[in-house]
Design a protein around this motif. Sequence first.
Motif, PDB file in Angstrom:
ATOM      1  N   GLU A 297     -77.520  94.237 -15.232  1.00  0.00           N
ATOM      2  CA  GLU A 297     -77.671  93.981 -16.341  1.00  0.00           C
ATOM      3  C   GLU A 297     -76.587  93.288 -16.580  1.00  0.00           C
TER       4      GLU A 297
ATOM      5  N   ASN B  68     -80.547  88.582 -17.415  1.00  0.00           N
ATOM      6  CA  ASN B  68     -79.612  89.651 -16.175  1.00  0.00           C
ATOM      7  C   ASN B  68     -79.698  88.559 -15.457  1.00  0.00           C
TER       8      ASN B  68
ATOM      9  N   ASP C 235     -83.259  95.662 -16.169  1.00  0.00           N
ATOM     10  CA  ASP C 235     -82.246  96.804 -16.269  1.00  0.00           C
ATOM     11  C   ASP C 235     -82.254  98.335 -16.167  1.00  0.00           C
TER      12      ASP C 235
END
Length: 586
Positions: A444, A477, A570
């Motif tokens: 993340e 991400n 994530d």
Amino acid sequence: MRTYEEIKTVLEAGLSIIDCDLKLENVNLVNVYSSQIYPTNIYIKGKRIVSIDPKAELKAKKTLDCGGMYAVPGFIDGHMHVETTLLSPEALANVLVPQGTTTIMADLMEIANVAGIDGVKALVNSITTLPYRTFIQVSSRVPTAPGLETTGGILGLAEVEEILNWTESISLGELDPSKVLTIKEEYLKKIAVALQHRKIVNGHAIGRAGQELNVYASAGMSDDHECVTYEHLIERVQLGITVMLREGSTERNVEELIKGVLKHGLSHEHLIFCTDDKHAIDIREEGHINYNVNKAILLGMPPMQAIQMATLNSARHFRLEDEIGSITPGRLADILLVKDLSNITPIRVIYEGKVVAENGRLVVESKQRNYPDWIKETIKLKTPVIANSFAVPTQSQGSTTRVNVIRIYDDQIINEWDEEELTIANGQILSNLEKDILKLSIVERYGKTGGVGIGFVKGFRLKEGALATSMSHDHHNIVCVGTNDEDMACAANAIHRLQGGMVVVKEGQVIGKMELPIGGLMSEKPAEIVIKELENVNSAARQLGCHLPSPFMTLCFISLPTVPKLGLTDLGLVDVLNHKLIDVEI
């Protein structure tokens, strides 16, 4: 759209009250309305075509002898993500326009996932000054998988309605079935708003069929760019869904679909072309929409039909045939001059009445903007990333365990769901280089949760080191694949230092890198430099044993939580068809 002044000026030029600006003489017109090719002269005033009458004798300030070349309408890309080219909109002109693409339908969902409506505005601020036309497909699903991923931005109903009111907006962007078949109020309201604006709704129905596809179509879906088989194509056409035949860097669908269309004698009327996601290096080496057209012709499709798919069909689909898609009076003068219709390579590209490219080179300036600092500072790590961040603990008491594995294809974004047996050591599940089963991770990067999702992937064929990029559809991400945890941590931290990009790591050292500071998605540099940098990181990846055609394009799609059968975010491993998180360990 046409103004009173434009209408009056074109009429006056056609009636010889004033001179035209440009005459294309000694040209063979490819008329996509009548499906004819015939010699004529083309007269242009300002941005628009005045006349294509072979008998017309109008005065023009400038005459261009075309030497018998063919005049083909400018090509239209029915669906693409500008961000995935890795170029800013300004730099993109240098590779796009010389290939004959004069209009793109751009879904800016990548920058929207990073920075919301402000990110979209940052890109749209460029488009009015460019030597190609951009219409916006208003991103319908930002985030793509609510509850299954962390993103930097959100486009809710209010933001979508605001963008739909922009003059640049042309449709509601691709909407996957999980938002429709479960009758989610927010997305149905977005569809309703788009239809009330008389704008079409783009689909994204990969793998769907039968009654499920019928129900999806009934919500108002107009097209689908996710077909990989002829059976999927014909089923969509039967339901009134236009099919976009896609050829990107890793999504290679044109050959399979055109072969099916020709074998079964299907009409091309409801077929158009798109690229979806194509790196700048592939556009330069292969082409853009002209590549799709030429490939279709090579497979046996008549040139006129392939050209119509890239021009008139697409314009009609987006309800723009009164403006683009043909070389006919009153339309915008987007014209390609080519010598050979069996292999379309533009000698000259005319955009809105002006020559903008010649012999494969842009001949007008596409000046690079200075993007604001805030859009170049989007990589934030809430917690430090270390080797132990990528550990995969087991619940098993034995020496081995079975795990869910994503198996990739070399030239498709879809993947298979495999089960494999892996070794356990010190309470951790290990990867297996001999079986080409590597760790895949999503870190993340918005500074919100510090989460790290970890799974296993098969098909990268790395023998050592790690690859990482900040472009990972659609959440963007940091995505990383590697043979060992230390190199994966090094790669993720290198992306953070770069504030976006691509890196290749070997034995704790970065051996290849590319900066993508605009939202962590695009470069600020000119096209030729970006292409060279991409060549270098691809070469570095090959040094580690990865010989995928486009390793970083494959890497950025592997995490997508809306393309079957597995995705990774994530938050963890995603069962795409059932839209839920599942355990890595079985």
